[in-house]
Design a protein around this motif. Structure first.
Motif, short mmCIF file in Angstrom:
data_model
loop_
_atom_site.label_atom_id
_atom_site.label_comp_id
_atom_site.label_asym_id
_atom_site.label_seq_id
_atom_site.Cartn_x
_atom_site.Cartn_y
_atom_site.Cartn_z
N ASP A 29 68.16 41.16 51.24
CA ASP A 29 68.72 41.47 50.03
C ASP A 29 68.85 42.68 50.03
N LYS A 30 69.03 43.22 49.02
CA LYS A 30 70.48 44.58 48.98
C LYS A 30 69.94 45.96 49.93
N ALA A 31 68.52 45.51 50.04
CA ALA A 31 68.18 46.67 51.48
C ALA A 31 67.84 46.11 52.80
N VAL A 65 59.85 31.82 46.37
CA VAL A 65 60.01 33.46 45.96
C VAL A 65 61.00 32.77 44.81
N ALA A 66 60.65 33.74 44.08
CA ALA A 66 61.71 33.94 42.52
C ALA A 66 62.62 34.95 42.63
N ARG A 67 63.65 34.81 42.98
CA ARG A 67 64.86 36.30 43.26
C ARG A 67 65.28 36.17 41.56
N GLY A 68 66.31 37.17 41.39
CA GLY A 68 67.25 38.06 40.37
C GLY A 68 68.49 38.15 41.10
N ALA A 69 68.72 39.50 41.08
CA ALA A 69 69.46 39.75 42.08
C ALA A 69 69.33 40.11 43.19
N GLY A 70 68.10 40.13 43.78
CA GLY A 70 67.61 40.17 45.30
C GLY A 70 68.10 42.41 45.12
N ALA A 134 72.95 48.18 36.04
CA ALA A 134 74.11 46.56 35.96
C ALA A 134 73.40 45.48 36.41
N PHE A 135 72.84 44.99 37.45
CA PHE A 135 73.16 43.99 38.14
C PHE A 135 71.95 43.63 38.47
N ALA A 136 70.79 44.39 37.87
CA ALA A 136 69.07 44.23 38.38
C ALA A 136 68.63 43.68 37.28
N ILE A 138 65.83 40.92 34.40
CA ILE A 138 64.81 41.41 33.75
C ILE A 138 63.69 40.66 34.01
N GLY A 139 63.73 39.65 34.89
CA GLY A 139 62.72 38.73 35.22
C GLY A 139 62.79 39.56 36.89
N GLY A 140 63.60 39.85 37.53
CA GLY A 140 63.57 40.73 38.86
C GLY A 140 62.39 42.54 38.23
N MET A 323 73.28 57.52 44.51
CA MET A 323 72.97 57.97 45.61
C MET A 323 72.65 57.18 46.71
N LEU A 324 72.14 56.02 45.89
CA LEU A 324 71.32 54.78 47.69
C LEU A 324 72.38 54.36 48.02
N ILE A 325 73.61 53.80 47.12
CA ILE A 325 74.53 53.37 47.95
C ILE A 325 75.74 54.52 48.68
N GLY A 416 56.44 54.64 43.75
CA GLY A 416 56.49 54.89 42.19
C GLY A 416 56.85 54.20 41.28
N GLU A 417 57.56 52.86 41.92
CA GLU A 417 59.14 52.31 41.12
C GLU A 417 59.31 51.40 41.81
N HIS A 418 59.53 51.11 43.82
CA HIS A 418 60.11 50.09 43.84
C HIS A 418 58.74 48.91 44.53
C1 LIG Z 1 71.44 50.86 44.49
C2 LIG Z 1 70.17 50.31 43.19
C3 LIG Z 1 69.66 51.09 43.07
C4 LIG Z 1 68.69 51.18 42.37
N1 LIG Z 1 67.18 52.17 41.49
C5 LIG Z 1 66.48 51.48 41.08
C6 LIG Z 1 65.48 53.33 40.62
O1 LIG Z 1 66.22 53.29 39.86
N2 LIG Z 1 64.23 52.56 39.98
C7 LIG Z 1 63.67 51.13 40.38
O2 LIG Z 1 62.64 50.70 39.74
N3 LIG Z 1 63.86 50.32 40.85
C8 LIG Z 1 65.71 50.94 41.54
N4 LIG Z 1 66.16 50.04 42.86
C9 LIG Z 1 65.41 48.73 42.57
C10 LIG Z 1 65.70 47.75 41.94
O3 LIG Z 1 66.99 47.49 41.43
C11 LIG Z 1 64.65 47.67 40.91
O4 LIG Z 1 63.41 46.98 41.34
C12 LIG Z 1 64.62 45.77 40.18
O5 LIG Z 1 64.48 45.82 38.80
C13 LIG Z 1 64.91 44.63 40.76
O6 LIG Z 1 66.09 43.23 39.74
P1 LIG Z 1 65.84 42.42 40.19
O7 LIG Z 1 66.66 41.55 39.97
O8 LIG Z 1 66.90 43.04 41.66
O9 LIG Z 1 65.18 41.34 41.10
P2 LIG Z 1 64.97 41.04 42.39
O10 LIG Z 1 65.04 41.72 43.73
O11 LIG Z 1 65.93 39.24 42.98
O12 LIG Z 1 63.62 40.14 42.48
C14 LIG Z 1 62.44 41.93 42.70
C15 LIG Z 1 61.19 40.57 42.78
O13 LIG Z 1 60.76 40.34 41.31
C16 LIG Z 1 60.20 39.03 41.44
N5 LIG Z 1 60.52 37.95 40.50
C17 LIG Z 1 62.27 37.93 39.99
N6 LIG Z 1 62.46 37.10 38.81
C18 LIG Z 1 61.69 37.09 39.12
C19 LIG Z 1 60.86 36.28 37.60
N7 LIG Z 1 61.91 35.26 37.10
N8 LIG Z 1 59.43 35.92 37.93
C20 LIG Z 1 59.10 36.50 38.54
N9 LIG Z 1 59.18 37.37 39.45
C21 LIG Z 1 60.61 37.05 39.06
C22 LIG Z 1 60.74 39.14 43.39
O14 LIG Z 1 60.37 37.33 43.78
C23 LIG Z 1 60.47 39.29 43.27
O15 LIG Z 1 59.42 39.99 44.45
C24 LIG Z 1 67.22 49.98 43.04
C25 LIG Z 1 68.19 49.25 43.98
C26 LIG Z 1 69.11 48.98 44.29
C27 LIG Z 1 70.19 48.75 45.32
#
Ligand SMILES: Cc1cc2nc3c(=O)[nH]c(=O)nc-3n(C[C@H](O)[C@H](O)[C@H](O)COP(=O)(O)OP(=O)(O)OC[C@H]3O[C@@H](n4cnc5c(N)ncnc54)[C@H](O)[C@@H]3O)c2cc1C
Length: 464
Positions: A29-31, A65-70, A134-136, A138-140, A323-325, A416-418
């Motif tokens: 994933d992205k981490a 595993v469900a996956r959005g943008a990872g 920009a890439f996350a 709604i589901g994730g 910042m993270l990037i 808090g949020e991850h």
């Molecule tokens: C550069 C960067 C900055 C970030 N900044 C923040 C921030 O400021 N705040 C924050 O909260 N997070 C942040 N994040 C973390 C991350 O982006 C978020 O948690 C985001 O919400 C995840 O979205 P995703 O589509 O990538 O989900 P994924 O990583 O694909 O999935 C996340 C989780 O949700 C589940 N999931 C995905 N799709 C579904 C679905 N359809 N149904 C049920 N479950 C599902 C997955 O199984 C997994 O457990 C950051 C990440 C990066 C890389």
């Protein structure tokens, strides 16, 4: 031996199956969490495909595993070996927008950015704003209950989800919540699913609350020698009823990166930057900005700088958003990986927690950047370490644990949020034990069993 891809292809049609050559990309994933290349991945066209795929996997006890943008940062979206990935980024339509009723209906693969672009045409927005918006998807973001830059004012994702369409492991489709801004209809399954990290069901549709865009916003940066002044600034602004749609901070080591990337000038003696965005109506905007800057100065800001143009505002916001990037890019230059701590404490404890975190960092040999969302007392720590180096790996783990302990000591939480994912399971146990509520994890496990009796959905995430 069963060929999962071939059988799924027969069940769902070849078009929904991801080509074998693209499967390895799901292993991480992205981490940079390393899982395994899955046995198959499905890109469903609708909830019916998700139901068929889950029903198929459930019968054969295949893990899913469900996956959005990872882009989640705790390994939550990473599969194990022989798992099936259901990649809902393929379901990316924005289906309905009802401005008068203040909700939108979207598929889970729509990105937060795409939704906001559409809503802006109507003068509305969807406030949850992770730096990854920009890439996350709604589901994730529902899966992790994402917070982000505007959470101090607007709350986190769970506060904006009114209802969900969810497919359970046996293929049953349920609908939770409603299209109304409030409801009281027994247990709140919608809230339960927010933050469930794909362990209970797969979201195929979401009814999201939307909000009118504020008429005006203003931004300024304030530089402080210590974090106490920044905390007092935020608290005083909030007490005065000044709406802060962002109150972000970055420590000195993060500032060094920001300076390089964004050409921001940092006054001597600064150990923290506080980036504040106010929202108001047009008439009040400049007055509110002046008042906010005055309050920052009265709380010891060494220097303040308002953003005079959209360009300057974007520079400040981007500095924090990237910042993270930026820290990952820096770490990669020495082949290091970054893991991210995500503790949260009550605002009054933020500067005390940061002081202890800095002490812990000073005692370790690692490069760590501390930054986060001051409005909610949420601190991220980007910890760079060499994965193959036993000493650095041990130091990284010790720091993660120490940061969690600091959060717990200051009445906070280890995430808090991850979310918890693979990474923070021990810390979650520690937090619940410290609050004498270890039974809560057992209760969560029993809830999981009700949704997913065969334990096929994202097992090993949140708890073992
Ligand atoms: C550069 C960067 C900055 C970030 N900044 C923040 C921030 O400021 N705040 C924050 O909260 N997070 C942040 N994040 C973390 C991350 O982006 C978020 O948690 C985001 O919400 C995840 O979205 P995703 O589509 O990538 O989900 P994924 O990583 O694909 O999935 C996340 C989780 O949700 C589940 N999931 C995905 N799709 C579904 C679905 N359809 N149904 C049920 N479950 C599902 C997955 O199984 C997994 O457990 C950051 C990440 C990066 C890389």
């Amino acid at each position: 031996m069963m060929d999962v891809s071939a059988e799924l292809s027969r069940t769902l049609g070849k078009a929904t199956l991801v080509e074998p050559g693209r499967l390895p990309a799901y292993a991480t994933d992205k981490a940079d969490f390393r899982g395994s290349t899955p046995a198959a991945a499905v890109r469903p066209r609708n909830a019916g495909d998700v139901a068929k795929a889950l029903e198929f996997c459930n019968r054969r006890k295949l893990r899913v595993v469900a996956r959005g943008a990872g882009s989640s940062l705790t390994g939550a979206a990473v599969p194990g070996g022989k798992w099936v990935v259901i990649d809902t980024s393929s379901l990316d339509r924005i289906l309905e927008i009802h401005v008068q009723d203040r909700y939108a209906v979207v598929e889970p693969g729509a990105t937060i950015g795409a939704l906001n672009k559409r809503l802006a045409r109507y003068g509305y927005f969807y406030p949850p704003d992770p730096a990854s918006a920009a890439f996350a998807t709604i589901g994730g973001s529902i899966g992790t209950n994402a917070g982000g830059l505007k959470a101090g004012l607007y709350g986190t994702t769970k506060d904006w989800v009114l209802g969900l369409e969810v497919v359970l492991p046996n293929g049953t489709v349920i609908n939770t919540g409603s299209r109304t801004l409030k409801r009281s209809i027994g247990y709140d399954l919608t809230a339960l699913l927010a933050g469930s990290e794909g362990t209970l069901g797969i979201i195929t549709k979401a009814i999201l609350k939307i909000w009118p865009l504020p008429e005006a916003h203003r931004m300024f940066a304030a530089y402080f020698g210590g974090m106490k002044g920044a905390v007092d600034t935020v608290a005083e602004l909030e007490k005065l009823g000044i709406a802060l749609s962002a109150a972000e901070f970055i420590d000195k080591s993060g500032l060094a990166l920001v300076r390089k990337h964004n050409g921001i000038r940092i006054p001597p003696g600064s150990n923290y930057i506080l980036i504040v965005e106010t929202v108001s109506n047009k008439e009040a905007a400049d007055r509110v900005l002046d008042q906010a800057i005055m309050i920052a100065k009265s709380n010891g800001a060494l220097s303040t700088k308002p953003a005079r143009s959209e360009g300057e505002r974007a520079d400040l916001f981007d500095a924090r958003r990237h910042m993270l990037i930026s820290s990952k890019e820096k770490a990669e230059r020495t082949h290091r990986r970054v893991v991210i701590a995500d503790i949260v404490v009550p605002l009054s404890q933020l500067h005390l927690s940061l002081r202890e975190m800095h002490h812990a960092v000073a005692r370790s040999s690692l490069d760590v950047i501390l930054y986060g969302h001051a409005g909610e007392g949420n601190v991220h720590a980007d910890i760079a370490y060499l994965p193959g180096d036993a000493k650095e790996t041990k130091a990284m783990n010790a720091l993660q644990t120490r940061f969690g302990e600091i959060a717990i000591k200051h009445c906070g939480s280890v995430s808090g949020e991850h979310g918890i994912g693979l990474e923070k399971k021990d810390l979650l146990k520690k937090e619940f034990a410290a609050r004498s509520t270890s039974e809560s994890i057992e209760l969560m496990k029993r809830i999981k069993k009700q949704f997913d009796p065969n334990g096929i959905l994202n097992p090993g995430k949140i708890f073992d």
